[in-house]
Write an enzyme that holds these catalytic residues in place. Sequence first.
Site, mmCIF file in Angstrom:
data_model
loop_
_atom_site.group_PDB
_atom_site.id
_atom_site.type_symbol
_atom_site.label_atom_id
_atom_site.label_comp_id
_atom_site.label_asym_id
_atom_site.label_seq_id
_atom_site.Cartn_x
_atom_site.Cartn_y
_atom_site.Cartn_z
ATOM 1 N N ASP A 123 24.433 36.457 27.015
ATOM 2 C CA ASP A 123 25.492 35.437 27.019
ATOM 3 C C ASP A 123 24.898 34.138 26.489
ATOM 4 O O ASP A 123 23.717 33.859 26.702
ATOM 5 C CB ASP A 123 26.049 35.245 28.441
ATOM 6 C CG ASP A 123 27.464 34.662 28.433
ATOM 7 O OD1 ASP A 123 28.407 35.393 28.792
ATOM 8 O OD2 ASP A 123 27.626 33.481 28.035
ATOM 9 N N GLY B 64 50.959 35.143 34.769
ATOM 10 C CA GLY B 64 49.965 34.168 34.309
ATOM 11 C C GLY B 64 48.730 34.934 33.877
ATOM 12 O O GLY B 64 48.821 36.084 33.450
ATOM 13 N N GLU C 160 41.866 42.082 36.534
ATOM 14 C CA GLU C 160 41.099 41.254 37.466
ATOM 15 C C GLU C 160 41.646 41.489 38.869
ATOM 16 O O GLU C 160 42.841 41.681 39.062
ATOM 17 C CB GLU C 160 41.222 39.779 37.074
ATOM 18 C CG GLU C 160 40.431 39.486 35.812
ATOM 19 C CD GLU C 160 40.627 38.063 35.320
ATOM 20 O OE1 GLU C 160 40.944 37.179 36.131
ATOM 21 O OE2 GLU C 160 40.467 37.844 34.110
ATOM 22 N N VAL D 39 35.198 40.748 31.871
ATOM 23 C CA VAL D 39 35.125 42.090 31.286
ATOM 24 C C VAL D 39 33.672 42.528 31.100
ATOM 25 O O VAL D 39 33.285 43.634 31.485
ATOM 26 C CB VAL D 39 35.888 42.125 29.934
ATOM 27 C CG1 VAL D 39 35.575 43.396 29.160
ATOM 28 C CG2 VAL D 39 37.384 42.024 30.196
ATOM 29 N N THR E 20 39.754 41.694 23.193
ATOM 30 C CA THR E 20 41.069 41.979 22.615
ATOM 31 C C THR E 20 41.216 41.188 21.326
ATOM 32 O O THR E 20 41.152 39.952 21.341
ATOM 33 C CB THR E 20 42.173 41.566 23.611
ATOM 34 O OG1 THR E 20 41.925 42.247 24.847
ATOM 35 C CG2 THR E 20 43.542 41.938 23.086
ATOM 36 N N PHE F 242 55.338 46.946 37.909
ATOM 37 C CA PHE F 242 55.694 45.763 37.105
ATOM 38 C C PHE F 242 57.188 45.472 37.143
ATOM 39 O O PHE F 242 57.753 44.950 36.194
ATOM 40 C CB PHE F 242 55.164 45.896 35.663
ATOM 41 C CG PHE F 242 53.733 45.455 35.570
ATOM 42 C CD1 PHE F 242 52.732 46.181 36.186
ATOM 43 C CD2 PHE F 242 53.388 44.280 34.920
ATOM 44 C CE1 PHE F 242 51.420 45.757 36.160
ATOM 45 C CE2 PHE F 242 52.081 43.843 34.890
ATOM 46 C CZ PHE F 242 51.102 44.587 35.516
ATOM 47 N N LEU F 243 57.822 45.822 38.246
ATOM 48 C CA LEU F 243 59.229 45.463 38.435
ATOM 49 C C LEU F 243 59.356 44.508 39.616
ATOM 50 O O LEU F 243 60.369 44.517 40.298
ATOM 51 C CB LEU F 243 60.075 46.721 38.670
ATOM 52 C CG LEU F 243 60.362 47.599 37.453
ATOM 53 C CD1 LEU F 243 61.292 48.755 37.820
ATOM 54 C CD2 LEU F 243 60.997 46.785 36.310
ATOM 55 N N CYS G 188 45.345 36.903 29.885
ATOM 56 C CA CYS G 188 45.621 37.934 28.872
ATOM 57 C C CYS G 188 47.058 38.007 28.382
ATOM 58 O O CYS G 188 47.295 37.978 27.180
ATOM 59 C CB CYS G 188 45.176 39.289 29.409
ATOM 60 S SG CYS G 188 43.383 39.405 29.487
ATOM 61 N N GLU H 197 39.687 47.150 26.385
ATOM 62 C CA GLU H 197 39.519 47.226 27.843
ATOM 63 C C GLU H 197 40.869 47.008 28.530
ATOM 64 O O GLU H 197 41.628 46.127 28.129
ATOM 65 C CB GLU H 197 38.511 46.159 28.287
ATOM 66 C CG GLU H 197 38.200 46.194 29.756
ATOM 67 C CD GLU H 197 37.793 47.581 30.236
ATOM 68 O OE1 GLU H 197 36.800 48.125 29.727
ATOM 69 O OE2 GLU H 197 38.483 48.139 31.106
#
Length: 429
Positions: A35, A256, A154, A16, A122, A248-249, A259, A150
């Site tokens: 980082d 996996g 990916e 992200v 998140t 998403f059907l 998130c 966000e």
Amino acid sequence: MSNQRQPIGVIGTGYVGLVTAAGFAEIGSEVWCVDIDAEKIAQLQRGEVPIYEPGLEQLLERNKERLHFSTELSGALEHARLLFVAVGTPPTHSGDADLSAVNAVVDAMPGSDRHALVMKSTVPCGTGATIQRVFGERGKGRMAYVSCPEFLKEGSAVKDFLNPDRVVVGDNGDWAGDAVVELYAPLDAPLVRTDVASAEMIKLAANAFLATKISFINEIANVCEETGADVIEVARGVGLDDRIGPKFLQAGIGYGGSCFTKDVSALKLLAANSGYHFQLLNAVTEVNELQKRRVVSKLQRHVGTLAGKRVGLLGLAFKPETDDMRGASSLVLAARLLAEGALVSAYDPIAEDEARKLMPELAYCASALDAVRGSDAVVLVTEWSELLRLDWSEVAEAMSGGLVIDGRNALDPETVRSAGLSYEGIGRR
Ligand SMILES: NC(=O)c1ccc[n+]([C@@H]2O[C@H](COP(=O)([O-])OP(=O)(O)OC[C@H]3O[C@@H](n4cnc5c(N)ncnc54)[C@H](O)[C@@H]3O)[C@@H](O)[C@H]2O)c1
């Protein structure tokens, strides 16, 4: 694009953070990235990209003058007012979100009225309120706070960042919320400006709903297998209802990634910790776990005991176009196959290095054909386009058995069958 746009800081340069940094640089901001992973920062300073994400390398290269990488916060604090937080929030042992990385960032913040923390990570609903209370208790109450969850995916993260379905900004109606809205303005996306708690809940609810949709169609697929219906036909007929929609059907071997699993769990426990039993999400999670294992019984039904049998796994990443192995269905499937005594060979075009770290016991192959050579059965785990273009006659010749399980319903059954192989999908006739 104008180079007069406000500079920003981005804390956490993972999937992200790095895409956010490159995306804001693309639309004109100077970006100061921080980082704690010194190796990652050294790679980025050398111009190397530590993750695989289509288009990211080019975006970073094109905007390298505007991107600064450091392990120190001081550059970001000096140059930027808005500090985007994109550190990980993995699950703890209890399944709640682990906020230790977020809290480390909060601890490092100065008590400044110049700065705002903009939460991209998140986090459970209520985290923003807690952080603002902590700032107050520590005499840092002038620090502003914005929730800006966000939604990028990916594999298409660059495109998603630059063309978002919506931008959600949850704030207290102060300068910081206005500044985040202004920063996103060039993307011309629908804006949901709301309070902090609602913004936090939007992210959790969106992921929980998407996971629910997947588990729902997977259960329909399982019932299709018992009744002779074909889930592809069913999903097509159901998805044309515009109250439902076709996305998403796609039935398969479960979702996996880093998130869905953790965010569903975090929402379920957030509810439980507040005294509410979110029953539906228990089923969503359980269906998903069982779905990953159903492939094993499909294999056993066709080839009998798996002890000593050779199984080739095609694709390992949790989805195509990413090297991310977090939560990948292949991890559960491979572990179950090995536990049954199968010999497992595997091929993934991109995720092999990551997969090796998590599953050192698999036999990794340099090509799909090598992975299927001598196998009794093959499972398509990740629908990489390269794998969808395989020559199934060559596959049939290389295998010693003849079973293909299409874990993503992504192959044409007739093409596979006409190569002399047996095809079985998920919920397909
Ligand atoms: N990956 C996704 O598709 C996606 C999509 C939407 C939202 N999110 C959320 O975004 C957040 C980040 O996810 P990710 O996949 O990018 O994680 P990631 O693990 O790829 O990246 C996190 C980065 O933060 C760094 N970090 C940890 N502690 C730090 C600290 N104190 N200071 C500076 N850097 C620190 C880590 O070294 C790492 O590079 C999570 O909360 C995730 O739920 C992820």
